[in-house]
Design an enzyme around this catalytic site. Structure first.
Site, mmCIF file in Angstrom:
data_model
loop_
_atom_site.group_PDB
_atom_site.id
_atom_site.type_symbol
_atom_site.label_atom_id
_atom_site.label_comp_id
_atom_site.label_asym_id
_atom_site.label_seq_id
_atom_site.Cartn_x
_atom_site.Cartn_y
_atom_site.Cartn_z
ATOM 1 N N ASP A 101 0.811 -1.225 0.000
ATOM 2 C CA ASP A 101 0.000 0.000 0.000
ATOM 3 C C ASP A 101 0.839 1.267 0.000
ATOM 4 O O ASP A 101 0.419 2.311 0.518
ATOM 5 C CB ASP A 101 -0.965 0.026 1.209
ATOM 6 C CG ASP A 101 -1.944 -1.122 1.175
ATOM 7 O OD1 ASP A 101 -2.284 -1.574 0.069
ATOM 8 O OD2 ASP A 101 -2.374 -1.553 2.258
ATOM 9 N N ASP A 157 2.564 14.842 1.911
ATOM 10 C CA ASP A 157 1.544 15.783 2.382
ATOM 11 C C ASP A 157 0.923 15.361 3.708
ATOM 12 O O ASP A 157 0.473 16.205 4.489
ATOM 13 C CB ASP A 157 0.426 15.915 1.333
ATOM 14 C CG ASP A 157 -0.176 14.552 0.971
ATOM 15 O OD1 ASP A 157 0.604 13.677 0.535
ATOM 16 O OD2 ASP A 157 -1.387 14.357 1.137
ATOM 17 N N GLN A 180 1.927 -5.948 -3.218
ATOM 18 C CA GLN A 180 2.405 -6.059 -1.825
ATOM 19 C C GLN A 180 3.722 -5.287 -1.668
ATOM 20 O O GLN A 180 3.911 -4.297 -2.351
ATOM 21 C CB GLN A 180 2.550 -7.537 -1.400
ATOM 22 C CG GLN A 180 1.211 -8.261 -1.267
ATOM 23 C CD GLN A 180 0.631 -8.746 -2.568
ATOM 24 O OE1 GLN A 180 1.279 -9.454 -3.309
ATOM 25 N NE2 GLN A 180 -0.605 -8.393 -2.859
ATOM 26 N N GLY A 202 -4.621 -4.046 -3.827
ATOM 27 C CA GLY A 202 -5.579 -2.992 -4.156
ATOM 28 C C GLY A 202 -4.771 -1.774 -4.526
ATOM 29 O O GLY A 202 -4.123 -1.182 -3.665
ATOM 30 N N HIS A 203 -4.736 -1.450 -5.805
ATOM 31 C CA HIS A 203 -3.916 -0.329 -6.280
ATOM 32 C C HIS A 203 -4.836 0.816 -6.683
ATOM 33 O O HIS A 203 -5.653 0.671 -7.586
ATOM 34 C CB HIS A 203 -3.029 -0.779 -7.457
ATOM 35 C CG HIS A 203 -2.020 -1.821 -7.044
ATOM 36 N ND1 HIS A 203 -1.104 -2.355 -7.918
ATOM 37 C CD2 HIS A 203 -1.766 -2.395 -5.850
ATOM 38 C CE1 HIS A 203 -0.344 -3.235 -7.262
ATOM 39 N NE2 HIS A 203 -0.738 -3.275 -6.008
ATOM 40 N N LYS A 229 1.923 2.227 -5.100
ATOM 41 C CA LYS A 229 2.482 1.692 -6.350
ATOM 42 C C LYS A 229 1.587 2.023 -7.545
ATOM 43 O O LYS A 229 2.064 2.438 -8.599
ATOM 44 C CB LYS A 229 2.654 0.158 -6.236
ATOM 45 C CG LYS A 229 3.599 -0.269 -5.127
ATOM 46 C CD LYS A 229 3.652 -1.780 -4.979
ATOM 47 C CE LYS A 229 2.379 -2.379 -4.425
ATOM 48 N NZ LYS A 229 2.086 -2.041 -3.030
ATOM 49 N N ARG A 254 -9.856 -2.411 6.085
ATOM 50 C CA ARG A 254 -9.355 -2.464 7.474
ATOM 51 C C ARG A 254 -8.478 -1.249 7.769
ATOM 52 O O ARG A 254 -7.752 -0.780 6.886
ATOM 53 C CB ARG A 254 -8.486 -3.722 7.672
ATOM 54 C CG ARG A 254 -9.255 -5.010 7.637
ATOM 55 C CD ARG A 254 -8.333 -6.203 7.778
ATOM 56 N NE ARG A 254 -7.496 -6.395 6.607
ATOM 57 C CZ ARG A 254 -6.554 -7.326 6.510
ATOM 58 N NH1 ARG A 254 -6.309 -8.128 7.524
ATOM 59 N NH2 ARG A 254 -5.839 -7.449 5.406
HETATM 60 P P1 GDP Z 1 -0.713 0.443 -3.582
HETATM 61 O O1 GDP Z 1 -1.350 -0.822 -3.144
HETATM 62 O O2 GDP Z 1 0.755 0.465 -3.336
HETATM 63 O O3 GDP Z 1 -1.048 0.802 -5.010
HETATM 64 O O4 GDP Z 1 -1.330 1.586 -2.657
HETATM 65 P P2 GDP Z 1 -2.876 1.751 -2.227
HETATM 66 O O5 GDP Z 1 -3.638 2.262 -3.389
HETATM 67 O O6 GDP Z 1 -3.390 0.514 -1.568
HETATM 68 O O7 GDP Z 1 -2.753 2.814 -1.065
HETATM 69 C C1 GDP Z 1 -2.219 4.069 -1.281
HETATM 70 C C2 GDP Z 1 -3.274 5.100 -0.863
HETATM 71 O O8 GDP Z 1 -2.659 6.359 -0.733
HETATM 72 C C3 GDP Z 1 -4.382 5.271 -1.885
HETATM 73 O O9 GDP Z 1 -5.566 5.615 -1.221
HETATM 74 C C4 GDP Z 1 -3.874 6.452 -2.729
HETATM 75 O O10 GDP Z 1 -4.939 7.176 -3.346
HETATM 76 C C5 GDP Z 1 -3.205 7.274 -1.672
HETATM 77 N N1 GDP Z 1 -2.069 8.082 -2.095
HETATM 78 C C6 GDP Z 1 -1.080 7.765 -2.982
HETATM 79 N N2 GDP Z 1 -0.148 8.738 -3.020
HETATM 80 C C7 GDP Z 1 -0.543 9.684 -2.128
HETATM 81 C C8 GDP Z 1 0.006 10.909 -1.675
HETATM 82 O O11 GDP Z 1 1.097 11.334 -2.095
HETATM 83 N N3 GDP Z 1 -0.682 11.592 -0.732
HETATM 84 C C9 GDP Z 1 -1.866 11.150 -0.229
HETATM 85 N N4 GDP Z 1 -2.469 11.894 0.700
HETATM 86 N N5 GDP Z 1 -2.411 9.992 -0.618
HETATM 87 C C10 GDP Z 1 -1.765 9.265 -1.552
HETATM 88 P P1 IMO Z 2 -0.925 -4.048 -2.298
HETATM 89 O O1 IMO Z 2 -0.495 -4.620 -3.630
HETATM 90 C C1 IMO Z 2 -0.893 -4.429 2.049
HETATM 91 C C2 IMO Z 2 -1.080 -8.496 3.691
HETATM 92 C C3 IMO Z 2 -2.336 -8.913 4.409
HETATM 93 C C4 IMO Z 2 -1.763 -9.913 5.377
HETATM 94 C C5 IMO Z 2 -0.654 -10.587 4.578
HETATM 95 C C6 IMO Z 2 -1.077 -11.891 3.919
HETATM 96 O O2 IMO Z 2 -2.221 -3.326 -2.350
HETATM 97 O O3 IMO Z 2 0.178 -3.276 -1.676
HETATM 98 P P2 IMO Z 2 -2.637 -12.577 1.886
HETATM 99 O O4 IMO Z 2 -4.056 -12.209 1.551
HETATM 100 O O5 IMO Z 2 -1.649 -12.186 0.844
HETATM 101 O O6 IMO Z 2 -2.501 -14.004 2.291
HETATM 102 O O7 IMO Z 2 -2.284 -11.713 3.204
HETATM 103 O O8 IMO Z 2 -0.291 -9.653 3.568
HETATM 104 N N1 IMO Z 2 -1.304 -7.982 2.321
HETATM 105 C C7 IMO Z 2 -1.198 -6.694 1.972
HETATM 106 N N2 IMO Z 2 -0.965 -5.587 2.717
HETATM 107 N N3 IMO Z 2 -1.015 -4.319 0.706
HETATM 108 C C8 IMO Z 2 -1.231 -5.418 -0.054
HETATM 109 O O9 IMO Z 2 -1.224 -5.366 -1.410
HETATM 110 C C9 IMO Z 2 -1.372 -6.670 0.573
HETATM 111 N N4 IMO Z 2 -1.604 -7.931 0.129
HETATM 112 C C10 IMO Z 2 -1.543 -8.720 1.207
HETATM 113 O O10 IMO Z 2 -2.949 -7.831 5.056
HETATM 114 O O11 IMO Z 2 -1.147 -9.249 6.458
HETATM 115 MG MG MG Z 3 -2.897 -1.480 -1.869
#
Ligand code: GDP
Ligand code: IMO
Ligand code: MG
Length: 423
Positions: free
Chosen positions: A15, A333, A224, A42-43, A18, A303
């Protein structure tokens, strides 16, 4: 000579942002390829006031003319994939003509999800905090040589293969004390699997090789993060795939010499969702402030994410394991307006200060912090205190921070040192 593949991956616990960075730099590439993980990812991408969350489909899908490949290292739940496709179509995105699925990718069955739930329930307090998408059981069947692959959908005996695997799973499920319902999910799965059969299923290693020889630029998109990697993460609180740069080789079928840049994504602080060690976790008002300001709630499960200060030993470890060549720092930010910020320079383990990530991060690891001045609002330039923070990180980990992200929108992205978007 064939082109190289740049790899973009998470340098923390997932998270990191990416999806956003892939979307920002995708115009510099002809192909975006996911190489591991599955719908546990979840991207999030935000542009033109709209938010999109992708689970299986690569984050290049909003850039016209970009090929999006789901590689052999990915595990696919056809129900989730079809939902994603339908949501994108409803948003007016032409997704299927430029989406390719590897014939070698493994499929998540309803019984894999049930096994994930049963396994987690049986662990009680020791549970991993899995996303319950069936990831662990599907990779177990892959390495156990029992898996069901996308290519199996094209075989005439596919129903028998499916039934044989389900039979095995029914036996395994009977060994758990918890009963998990899964039969009612089968019809939807079968329908989605037959729709998947109509997508562009390819021998992705050959397809990619041809694109590279034709001079295309390829970006491999990780899911991840490094500290969730099956080998180098905080085992057993990890996911079941190779989230590191080496995973791009096995997850796409490219040689190590084909890897070009390795772009590590990290947040200006740390988060983790699910169980497992997290040395810099803040259990206080500051942690809550970061959670609220950063909207740190999971993109896949909703969560609340655990929040803490930036952990430099862990980031340095990620740079080492992946051969990171450049970094992108996200969510600068979110820390805006704090008088002071802290970062963890090293750990004290059994009284000894070290900057190495130890075998066991779960006990006796105490972060050694440095306090730095905070920063105010970020405009088109980095405020001096934020610049000092970034330079401190660069010195500590030894690679440049090329991108600083200052908000969730595509446009809220600063490039440092006059570096162009992709190259
Ligand atoms: P990923 O799984 O690595 O693609 O990341 P996620 O999408 O799960 O989580 C990143 C969260 O941070 C998302 O809600 C994005 O919209 C948000 N986000 C990404 N870059 C920034 C930033 O520079 N500032 C803020 N405030 N939110 C960001
Ligand atoms: P992105 O690509 C954050 C965590 C789960 C759990 C552990 C194992 O959005 O960054 P799993 O379902 O893979 O067996 O869960 O890994 N986890 C993540 N945490 N971002 C993710 O993906 C994750 N994918 C799995 O919360 O602790
Ligand atoms: Mg994510």
């Amino acid at each position: 000579m064939a082109n190289r593949v740049d790899v973009l991956l998470g340098a923390q616990w997932g998270d990191e942002g990416k999806g956003k960075v892939v979307d920002v730099i995708a115009p510099g590439y002809q192909v975006i390829a996911r190489f591991q993980g599955g719908p546990n990812a979840g991207h999030t991408l935000i542009f033109n006031g709209k938010k999109h969350v992708l689970h299986t489909i690569p984050s290049g899908v909003f850039r016209p003319g970009t090929w999006n490949l789901v590689g052999n290292g990915v595990v696919i739940d056809p129900v989730i994939l079809m939902r994603e496709i339908d949501a994108l179509k409803a948003a007016g995105v032409d997704v299927t003509t430029r989406l390719l699925i590897s014939r070698r990718a493994h499929m998540i069955l309803p019984t894999h999800r049930a096994l994930d739930a049963a396994s987690e329930a049986s662990k009680g307090n020791e549970k991993i905090g899995s996303t319950l998408k069936g990831i662990g059981p599907t990779y177990m069947d892959k390495t156990g040589r029992n898996g069901f692959r996308v290519g199996d959908l094209e075989r005439s005996d596919r129903d028998n293969r499916y039934a044989a695997l389900v039979k095995k799973h029914e036996h395994l499920l009977s060994l758990y004390s918890t009963t998990i319902a899964w039969k009612e999910a089968e019809k939807e799965w079968q329908d989605a699997a037959s729709r998947l059969r109509d997508l562009r299923i390819v021998d992705s290693e050959h397809w990619l090789d041809e694109r590279l020889r034709a001079g295309d630029r390829v970006l491999a998109e990780g899911a991840q993060g490094t500290l969730l990697d099956i080998d180098f993460g905080t085992y057993p609180f990890v996911t079941s795939s190779s989230t590191i740069s080496a995973g791009a080789c096995t997850g796409l079928g490219i040689g190590p010499g084909s890897i070009g840049k390795v772009i590590g994504i990290f947040k200006a602080y740390s988060t983790r969702v699910g169980s497992g060690p997290f040395p810099t976790e803040l259990m206080d008002a500051t942690g809550e402030h970061i959670r609220q300001a950063g909207r740190e709630f999971g993109s896949t499960t909703g969560r609340p994410r655990r929040c803490g200060w930036l952990d430099l030993p862990a980031l340095r470890y990620a740079v080492m394991i992946n051969g990171v060549t450049e970094l992108a720092m996200m969510k600068a930010d979110v820390l805006c307006g704090m008088d002071r910020v802290k970062l963890c320079n090293s750990y004290r383990v059994n009284g000894i200060v070290t900057d190495r990530v130890p075998y066991d991060l779960s006990t006796g690891v105490e972060p050694v912090y440095e306090t730095m001045p905070g920063w105010g609002d970020i405009s088109s330039e980095l405020p001096p205190a934020l610049n000092a923070y970034v330079e401190h990180i660069e010195r500590a980990v030894g690679v440049p921070v090329r991108i600083v992200s200052t908000g969730p929108d595509r446009a809220q992205t600063l490039l440092r040192e006059g570096v162009g978007a992709a190259h």
